[in-house]
Design an enzyme around this catalytic site. Structure first.
Site, PDB file in Angstrom:
ATOM      1  N   ASN A 264      -3.808   0.154  -2.027  1.00 55.12           N
ATOM      2  CA  ASN A 264      -3.455   0.302  -0.551  1.00 55.12           C
ATOM      3  C   ASN A 264      -3.781   1.682   0.088  1.00 55.12           C
ATOM      4  OD1 ASN A 264      -2.540  -0.315   2.038  1.00 55.12           O
ATOM      5  ND2 ASN A 264      -0.800   0.739   1.659  1.00 55.12           N
TER       6      ASN A 264
ATOM      7  N   HIS B   4      -2.944   4.584   2.602  1.00 49.55           N
ATOM      8  CA  HIS B   4      -1.688   4.821   3.681  1.00 49.55           C
ATOM      9  C   HIS B   4      -1.943   6.242   4.110  1.00 49.55           C
ATOM     10  CE1 HIS B   4       2.271   4.560   5.255  1.00 49.55           C
ATOM     11  NE2 HIS B   4       2.604   5.793   5.013  1.00 49.55           N
TER      12      HIS B   4
ATOM     13  N   SER C 143      -3.161   8.916   1.423  1.00 55.75           N
ATOM     14  CA  SER C 143      -2.787   8.572  -0.280  1.00 55.75           C
ATOM     15  C   SER C 143      -3.394   7.373  -0.177  1.00 55.75           C
ATOM     16  CB  SER C 143      -1.286   8.689  -0.103  1.00 55.75           C
ATOM     17  OG  SER C 143      -0.533   9.644   0.121  1.00 55.75           O
TER      18      SER C 143
ATOM     19  N   ASP D 291       4.894   0.923   0.390  1.00 54.81           N
ATOM     20  CA  ASP D 291       4.179   2.601   0.148  1.00 54.81           C
ATOM     21  C   ASP D 291       4.859   3.335  -0.929  1.00 54.81           C
ATOM     22  OD1 ASP D 291       2.594   1.713   2.472  1.00 54.81           O
ATOM     23  OD2 ASP D 291       3.966   2.604   3.914  1.00 54.81           O
TER      24      ASP D 291
HETATM   25  C1  GRF Z   1      -5.985   3.375   8.043  1.00 58.26           C
HETATM   26  O1  GRF Z   1      -5.358   4.523   8.617  1.00 58.26           O
HETATM   27  C2  GRF Z   1      -5.053   3.120   7.016  1.00 58.26           C
HETATM   28  O2  GRF Z   1      -4.622   4.213   6.475  1.00 58.26           O
HETATM   29  C3  GRF Z   1      -3.877   2.223   7.101  1.00 58.26           C
HETATM   30  O3  GRF Z   1      -4.363   1.439   8.318  1.00 58.26           O
HETATM   31  C4  GRF Z   1      -5.663   2.266   9.091  1.00 58.26           C
HETATM   32  C5  GRF Z   1      -6.734   1.336   8.981  1.00 58.26           C
HETATM   33  O4  GRF Z   1      -7.667   1.638   9.822  1.00 58.26           O
HETATM   34  N1  GRF Z   1      -3.339   1.676   6.213  1.00 58.26           N
HETATM   35  P1  GRF Z   1      -9.110   0.945   9.850  1.00 58.26           P
HETATM   36  O5  GRF Z   1      -8.787  -0.601  10.184  1.00 58.26           O
HETATM   37  O6  GRF Z   1      -9.548   0.968   8.252  1.00 58.26           O
HETATM   38  O7  GRF Z   1     -10.107   1.773  10.589  1.00 58.26           O
END
Ligand code: GRF
Length: 322
Positions: free
Chosen positions: A111, A113, A140, A149
């Site tokens: 993932n 985050h 991260s 997370d």
């Molecule tokens: C990103 O900032 C990611 O870190 C979080 O959700 C957001 C997704 O944005 N988990 P996108 O749809 O990839 O533009």
């Protein structure tokens, strides 16, 4: 060296999917170690699905509304498996996944985050960082485990917080960093099974968990022995020696008969190593897609038991029977 097989990755999204796009375009660069075989979402209207379709990537969408979490997870899991994925990359997937699906994909689900974990798990990470007066935010990439997370962090990038930043302006800049970080870390992660340093550390961890062992160099290569001056070697780590493509563990068999039987039965795993083969050592190939680490651990233990003093083998046997 021949091109490595590409890992197959399913990307799960709920939103725009800029990270999905970053993963996808990186996968289309020459030599990329993975390909995106599916983009799946819990929201049929997610922009990411439109982009994936336009790029010729198969998509799957199933709204979670009115569904049990476990049933929805199971349907996603089936779609992911049907697509032939080896890994799952979450990229703004806004559903918490249940322990069932997370357990099934342990070590193969990652993932991204938007914070420097362990800081700010959960939502509103940018607002919280600004509020706290932090000088930097960041992003991260981490392994997914049941706790939100909290899995092992595989890579991070810090992003400076500017005095006039709002959560929105900061989020935008953090995304630029995410688009660099995610493809790189995913690529490294899926390639680690072919990386000599990673394979060596895996073997070392297993070998050194056996009683009274130590690592030494033998003929210029890492090797493992019973500790002490007179302790014998029970395993060698061989990184593409003597013109072979294999990164391998060399372990002791009972002799030529067993060695030949092993190779005949499973030539994708076993081979006769140069020099050592003549003394009944078998090569176990580690740099392959489906290396069986339980099997590696078994051979390390067997090999160790061949050379360990009786005092140690007796203790271990007693402990196993206990
Ligand atoms: C990103 O900032 C990611 O870190 C979080 O959700 C957001 C997704 O944005 N988990 P996108 O749809 O990839 O533009």
């Amino acid at each position: 060296m021949a091109d490595l097989p590409k890992a197959k990755v399913a990307v799960l999204v709920s939103g725009t999917g800029t990270n999905m796009a970053a993963l996808l375009y990186a996968s289309r660069l020459p030599g990329a170690p993975y390909e995106v075989v599916l983009v799946a979402s819990n929201d049929q209207t997610a922009g990411a699905l439109k982009l994936a379709s336009a790029e010729g990537v198969p998509t799957f969408a199933l709204s979670h509304k009115g569904m049990d979490r476990a049933d929805h997870d199971a349907a996603m899991d089936t779609a992911i498996r049907d697509a032939g994925a080896d890994y799952v990359a979450l990229a703004g997937y806004m559903r918490i996944l249940g322990d069932g699906i997370v357990g099934k994909w342990a070590g193969r689900m990652i993932n991204i985050h938007p914070s420097l974990l362990p800081l700010y798990p959960g939502l509103k990470t940018h607002a919280r960082a600004i509020e706290a007066g932090d000088s930097q935010a960041g992003t991260s990439v981490h392994l997914v485990i049941p706790e939100l997370d909290s899995g092992e962090v595989l890579g991070q990038v810090a992003v400076a917080i500017q005095p006039d930043d709002t959560p929105e302006t900061l989020a935008e800049r953090v995304k630029l960093a995410e688009h660099q970080l995610y493809p790189r870390i995913l690529g490294e992660y899926v390639s680690r099974g072919y990386d000599a340093d990673h394979l060596h550390s895996q073997v070392a961890e297993l070998a050194l968990a056996l009683p009274e062992t130590e690592e030494r160099t033998s003929h210029g290569a890492p090797a493992f022995k019973i500790a002490g001056k007179s302790g014998k070697f029970f395993a060698h780590f061989s990184d593409r020696h003597h013109g072979v493509q294999h990164i391998a563990l060399l372990a002791k068999t009972s002799g030529q008969d067993e060695l030949l039987q092993l190779i005949e039965r499973d030539p994708d795993t076993f081979f006769k190593p140069a020099y050592y083969g003549a003394s009944g050592w078998v090569g176990i190939i580690l740099n392959r897609a489906d290396c069986d680490w339980d099997q590696v651990a078994h051979w390390l233990e067997r090999s160790w038991a061949c050379v360990a003093p009786k005092r140690l083998t007796r203790l271990r046997k007693a402990a196993a029977e206990f």
